[in-house]
Scaffold this motif. Structure first.
Motif, PDB file in Angstrom:
ATOM      1  N   VAL A   1      74.696  35.573  38.598  1.00  0.00           N
ATOM      2  CA  VAL A   1      74.427  35.589  37.167  1.00  0.00           C
ATOM      3  C   VAL A   1      74.189  37.032  36.729  1.00  0.00           C
ATOM      4  N   MET A   2      74.125  37.257  35.419  1.00  0.00           N
ATOM      5  CA  MET A   2      73.617  38.512  34.896  1.00  0.00           C
ATOM      6  C   MET A   2      72.091  38.441  34.956  1.00  0.00           C
ATOM      7  N   SER A   3      71.428  39.582  35.081  1.00  0.00           N
ATOM      8  CA  SER A   3      69.970  39.552  35.132  1.00  0.00           C
ATOM      9  C   SER A   3      69.394  40.827  34.528  1.00  0.00           C
ATOM     10  N   ALA A   4      68.220  40.691  33.923  1.00  0.00           N
ATOM     11  CA  ALA A   4      67.528  41.811  33.295  1.00  0.00           C
ATOM     12  C   ALA A   4      66.041  41.703  33.621  1.00  0.00           C
ATOM     13  N   PRO A   5      65.294  42.818  33.545  1.00  0.00           N
ATOM     14  CA  PRO A   5      63.860  42.765  33.844  1.00  0.00           C
ATOM     15  C   PRO A   5      63.114  41.810  32.912  1.00  0.00           C
ATOM     16  N   LEU A   6      62.202  41.040  33.480  1.00  0.00           N
ATOM     17  CA  LEU A   6      61.406  40.111  32.690  1.00  0.00           C
ATOM     18  C   LEU A   6      60.505  40.869  31.718  1.00  0.00           C
ATOM     19  N   TYR A   7      59.968  41.983  32.175  1.00  0.00           N
ATOM     20  CA  TYR A   7      59.115  42.798  31.305  1.00  0.00           C
ATOM     21  C   TYR A   7      59.179  44.249  31.757  1.00  0.00           C
ATOM     22  N   TYR A   8      58.711  45.131  30.884  1.00  0.00           N
ATOM     23  CA  TYR A   8      58.671  46.569  31.157  1.00  0.00           C
ATOM     24  C   TYR A   8      57.208  47.008  31.124  1.00  0.00           C
ATOM     25  N   ARG A   9      56.634  47.244  32.283  1.00  0.00           N
ATOM     26  CA  ARG A   9      55.214  47.573  32.377  1.00  0.00           C
ATOM     27  C   ARG A   9      54.966  48.981  31.828  1.00  0.00           C
ATOM     28  N   LYS A  10      54.025  49.076  30.904  1.00  0.00           N
ATOM     29  CA  LYS A  10      53.730  50.353  30.250  1.00  0.00           C
ATOM     30  C   LYS A  10      52.236  50.661  30.207  1.00  0.00           C
TER      31      LYS A  10
ATOM     32  N   LYS B   1      63.252  46.143  24.035  1.00  0.00           N
ATOM     33  CA  LYS B   1      64.389  46.259  24.946  1.00  0.00           C
ATOM     34  C   LYS B   1      65.139  44.931  25.097  1.00  0.00           C
ATOM     35  N   ASN B   2      64.412  43.847  25.277  1.00  0.00           N
ATOM     36  CA  ASN B   2      65.086  42.585  25.602  1.00  0.00           C
ATOM     37  C   ASN B   2      65.553  41.809  24.378  1.00  0.00           C
ATOM     38  N   LYS B   3      65.038  42.147  23.197  1.00  0.00           N
ATOM     39  CA  LYS B   3      65.562  41.519  21.994  1.00  0.00           C
ATOM     40  C   LYS B   3      67.054  41.860  21.818  1.00  0.00           C
ATOM     41  N   LYS B   4      67.437  43.061  22.233  1.00  0.00           N
ATOM     42  CA  LYS B   4      68.842  43.475  22.127  1.00  0.00           C
ATOM     43  C   LYS B   4      69.752  42.556  22.955  1.00  0.00           C
ATOM     44  N   ILE B   5      69.203  42.051  24.064  1.00  0.00           N
ATOM     45  CA  ILE B   5      69.969  41.132  24.916  1.00  0.00           C
ATOM     46  C   ILE B   5      69.923  39.722  24.337  1.00  0.00           C
TER      47      ILE B   5
ATOM     48  N   SER C   1      56.667  36.025  23.601  1.00  0.00           N
ATOM     49  CA  SER C   1      57.447  37.129  23.037  1.00  0.00           C
ATOM     50  C   SER C   1      58.941  36.815  23.051  1.00  0.00           C
ATOM     51  N   TYR C   2      59.388  36.052  24.054  1.00  0.00           N
ATOM     52  CA  TYR C   2      60.807  35.669  24.089  1.00  0.00           C
ATOM     53  C   TYR C   2      61.130  34.674  22.988  1.00  0.00           C
ATOM     54  N   ALA C   3      60.171  33.806  22.665  1.00  0.00           N
ATOM     55  CA  ALA C   3      60.371  32.911  21.521  1.00  0.00           C
ATOM     56  C   ALA C   3      60.503  33.732  20.236  1.00  0.00           C
ATOM     57  N   MET C   4      59.700  34.785  20.110  1.00  0.00           N
ATOM     58  CA  MET C   4      59.788  35.659  18.944  1.00  0.00           C
ATOM     59  C   MET C   4      61.134  36.372  18.885  1.00  0.00           C
ATOM     60  N   MET C   5      61.590  36.865  20.032  1.00  0.00           N
ATOM     61  CA  MET C   5      62.892  37.545  20.074  1.00  0.00           C
ATOM     62  C   MET C   5      63.990  36.612  19.571  1.00  0.00           C
ATOM     63  N   ALA C   6      63.981  35.377  20.074  1.00  0.00           N
ATOM     64  CA  ALA C   6      65.023  34.417  19.693  1.00  0.00           C
ATOM     65  C   ALA C   6      64.910  34.054  18.216  1.00  0.00           C
TER      66      ALA C   6
ATOM     67  N   GLY D   1      67.756  34.796  15.210  1.00  0.00           N
ATOM     68  CA  GLY D   1      68.540  33.628  14.808  1.00  0.00           C
ATOM     69  C   GLY D   1      69.190  32.896  15.962  1.00  0.00           C
ATOM     70  N   VAL D   2      68.605  33.024  17.159  1.00  0.00           N
ATOM     71  CA  VAL D   2      69.145  32.373  18.361  1.00  0.00           C
ATOM     72  C   VAL D   2      68.342  31.104  18.649  1.00  0.00           C
ATOM     73  N   PRO D   3      68.998  29.953  18.800  1.00  0.00           N
ATOM     74  CA  PRO D   3      68.251  28.737  19.120  1.00  0.00           C
ATOM     75  C   PRO D   3      67.656  28.813  20.521  1.00  0.00           C
ATOM     76  N   TYR D   4      66.446  28.257  20.670  1.00  0.00           N
ATOM     77  CA  TYR D   4      65.846  28.225  22.007  1.00  0.00           C
ATOM     78  C   TYR D   4      65.167  26.885  22.231  1.00  0.00           C
ATOM     79  N   VAL D   5      65.089  26.518  23.499  1.00  0.00           N
ATOM     80  CA  VAL D   5      64.415  25.281  23.886  1.00  0.00           C
ATOM     81  C   VAL D   5      63.325  25.606  24.899  1.00  0.00           C
ATOM     82  N   VAL D   6      62.231  24.888  24.829  1.00  0.00           N
ATOM     83  CA  VAL D   6      61.191  24.933  25.858  1.00  0.00           C
ATOM     84  C   VAL D   6      61.493  23.768  26.784  1.00  0.00           C
ATOM     85  N   TYR D   7      61.768  24.090  28.046  1.00  0.00           N
ATOM     86  CA  TYR D   7      62.459  23.111  28.891  1.00  0.00           C
ATOM     87  C   TYR D   7      61.721  22.792  30.191  1.00  0.00           C
TER      88      TYR D   7
END
Length: 382
Positions: A54-63, A76-80, A108-113, A117-123
């Motif tokens: 699969v494609m994969s990206a970091p879950l979070y960016y520690r700062k 960063k991840n909203k762009k994806i 935060s991922y729910a906020m990004m979606a 305007g991206v549909p999301y499900v809690v699964y």
């Protein structure tokens, strides 16, 4: 088509990896797409991409601070996320605030979606504990704007309602039940016993370390396994769903046993397919980790539970197996917990095996119903 999956992945917790494997399989079969249209947000993106194609990206960016980490991850991840046709948040026990960061992170991922305007499900998630107002707020936000919500047990649904979630919550069981395998054969009597353990209140793993409680727990496990081994000619195999932490616990338990010669420890990292193979080889699994119990059920292996967390007792209640579910706090108070549970299962062994096969099939069918959430979310967004 592009689909994202976010959960507790890439942590070498192979119970969670089994969930991921099951969701990827469900997505590819439901939409008839290759796995490389899927992006998984992972704690180990390179490993995840290689393991599942699969494609994969970091879950979070520690700062440094949680606020800065939240901000950097969102930007960063909203762009994806905005490139997706669907985001799947789940499964696993991620709707909680035990470690304080889960609810804000997945929220935060729910906020990004939502903001893209991206549909999301809690699964297929587990919920709880939820004690902080911040954690409850994030879970309410996530639930409010989701296209649909499903959880793995009735208690999780009730908890979400109790904190103010208004949307309908469906109980579908854990997605990992879709990994069901046909059992090759049933033994004449139970002799092979698998055992998983968890670092309960152990320093370096548990949110709050309490060495006295940990010692009571491993001593209780050792005495109960000794009693079972003294009464039955069993072969005990320890293995881990989270490596190396769980394997280290089994070494501590084995070191306290008088019947250690009847035990073996599988001391390496086991991927979901390996765990399925091992549980299929056992006649009974004594499981502490929830997903050791789930994967054993996938292979129609009868189970005995050590309830270290409400999610374990909730599952055993759902499966109508409370009589062979032992609260972890009671383990050190008697030496015959396992031998009594073993006798309960072994008395009518054929009936036990038949009931386990029926349970496995039922939970598989429930898990597969959840894929309707995927198609409904995309259809609604068109």
């Amino acid at each position: 088509m592009r689909i994202g999956i976010v959960g507790n992945y890439g942590n070498d917790n192979n119970g969670d990896e089994a969930i991921l494997l099951s969701i990827i399989s469900q997505v590819t079969s439901t939409f008839n797409v290759p796995s490389d249209v899927i992006t998984v947000f992972s704690n180990n993106p390179e490993q995840t991409a290689k393991r599942y194609q699969v494609m994969s990206a970091p879950l979070y960016y520690r700062k440094g601070s949680s606020v800065k980490t939240f901000g950097a991850t969102y930007l960063k991840n909203k762009k994806i996320v905005k490139t997706f046709d669907l985001l799947i948040i789940g499964g696993g026990g991620i709707l909680m605030d035990l470690y304080k960061t889960e609810a804000p992170l997945y929220g935060s991922y729910a906020m990004m979606a939502k903001n893209s305007g991206v549909p999301y499900v809690v699964y297929g998630c587990g919920a709880g504990p939820l004690n902080s107002e911040l954690g409850k707020w994030f879970i309410r936000f996530m639930s409010k704007h989701a296209n649909s919500i499903s959880v793995r047990d009735p208690e999780s649904a009730e908890l979400l309602k109790s904190i103010g979630v208004k949307k309908s919550v469906e109980v579908i069981g854990d997605p990992a039940f879709s990994l069901k395998q046909q059992r090759k054969e049933t033994s004449d009597k139970p002799l092979k016993i698998g055992v998983t353990a968890v670092p309960y209140y152990h320093a370096g793993y548990w949110p709050e370390s309490k060495e006295e409680i940990y010692q009571q727990y491993i001593e209780g496990m050792a005495r109960n396994l000794d009693e079972l081994a003294a009464q039955q000619p069993v072969e005990i195999t320890f293995f881990a769903t989270k490596f190396p932490q769980d394997a280290d616990v089994t070494k501590d338990i084995q070191a306290l046993m008088k019947k250690a010669e009847q035990t073996t420890i599988i001391d390496h990292n086991l991927l979901p397919k390996d765990l399925l193979e091992i549980t299929a080889e056992q006649d009974i699994l004594i499981g502490t980790r929830l997903h050791s119990l789930i994967l054993a059920t996938c292979t129609s292996t009868p189970i005995i539970a050590v309830g270290y967390h409400h999610k374990v007792t909730d599952f055993m209640k759902l499966a109508d197996l409370t009589e062979v579910s032992i609260p972890i706090g009671e383990m050190h108070k008697a030496d015959n917990h396992f031998s009594k549970a073993f006798e309960s299962l072994a008395t009518d062994w054929k009936e036990t095996c038949a009931k386990t096969e029926k349970l496995s099939t039922s939970l598989y069918e429930e898990a597969m119903k959840g894929t309707k959430q995927f198609t409904a979310a995309i259809k609604k967004n068109k």
